[in-house]
Design an enzyme around this catalytic site. Sequence first.
Site, PDB file in Angstrom:
ATOM      1  CG  PHE A   1       3.975   5.404 -13.880  1.00 34.74           C
ATOM      2  CD1 PHE A   1       4.883   5.733 -12.811  1.00 34.74           C
ATOM      3  CD2 PHE A   1       2.903   6.403 -13.891  1.00 34.74           C
ATOM      4  CE1 PHE A   1       4.884   6.655 -11.899  1.00 34.74           C
ATOM      5  CE2 PHE A   1       2.695   7.426 -12.919  1.00 34.74           C
ATOM      6  CZ  PHE A   1       3.679   7.520 -12.030  1.00 34.74           C
TER       7      PHE A   1
ATOM      8  CG  HIS B   1      14.162  10.006  -7.874  1.00 40.11           C
ATOM      9  ND1 HIS B   1      12.727  10.187  -7.785  1.00 40.11           N
ATOM     10  CD2 HIS B   1      14.348  10.158  -6.537  1.00 40.11           C
ATOM     11  CE1 HIS B   1      12.049  10.450  -6.599  1.00 40.11           C
ATOM     12  NE2 HIS B   1      13.156  10.510  -5.962  1.00 40.11           N
TER      13      HIS B   1
ATOM     14  NE  ARG C   1      11.798  17.846  -8.882  1.00 37.36           N
ATOM     15  CZ  ARG C   1      11.344  16.666  -9.155  1.00 37.36           C
ATOM     16  NH1 ARG C   1      12.133  15.898  -8.902  1.00 37.36           N
ATOM     17  NH2 ARG C   1      10.444  16.893 -10.164  1.00 37.36           N
TER      18      ARG C   1
ATOM     19  CE  LYS D   1      14.588   7.845 -12.251  1.00 34.22           C
ATOM     20  NZ  LYS D   1      13.329   8.073 -13.018  1.00 34.22           N
TER      21      LYS D   1
ATOM     22  NE  ARG E   1      14.297  13.747 -15.054  1.00 32.59           N
ATOM     23  CZ  ARG E   1      13.441  14.127 -13.769  1.00 32.59           C
ATOM     24  NH1 ARG E   1      12.609  14.830 -13.900  1.00 32.59           N
ATOM     25  NH2 ARG E   1      13.307  13.087 -12.807  1.00 32.59           N
TER      26      ARG E   1
ATOM     27  CB  THR F   1       8.996  13.644 -14.950  1.00 29.31           C
ATOM     28  OG1 THR F   1       8.888  14.019 -13.515  1.00 29.31           O
ATOM     29  CG2 THR F   1       8.838  12.041 -14.939  1.00 29.31           C
TER      30      THR F   1
END
Length: 142
Positions: A59, A117, A87, A11, A104, A93
Amino acid sequence: MPVERTFVMIKPDGVKRGLVGEIIARFERKGLKIKALKMKWLTREEAEKLYEVHRGKPFFEDLVNFVTSGPVVAMILEGDSAIEVVRLMIGPTDGRKAPPGTIRGDYALDIGANVIHASDSKESYEREYKVFFSDDEIVGDY
């Protein structure tokens, strides 16, 4: 383990912070092969198509605005159980809940600026990669 493909997008926050090389290196060290790679600035229409499953959620607008705020790097990765492997590598998330060692967990600033993502199923992959790539842009075996 089945060899499969998955779609991944770094992102705008990950691109702006110079994390592209490190993130790609993590995937390659895990044995995943890059089958397609592209940097681009998403249009609103492309972002809405990518996140179609979230349309109507509170969102959605913020998500679309965020992913169109700067360039992204999209890729198709291939490997054994690629969807599950990726994943696990990226973490949940909400980056605040992602364990250290996950992408993350190491780099996300919050639930919105969560760096990356990735497809969560074969069905998601089939829908998502088509926002960025045509089939003739995907490299065969090497």
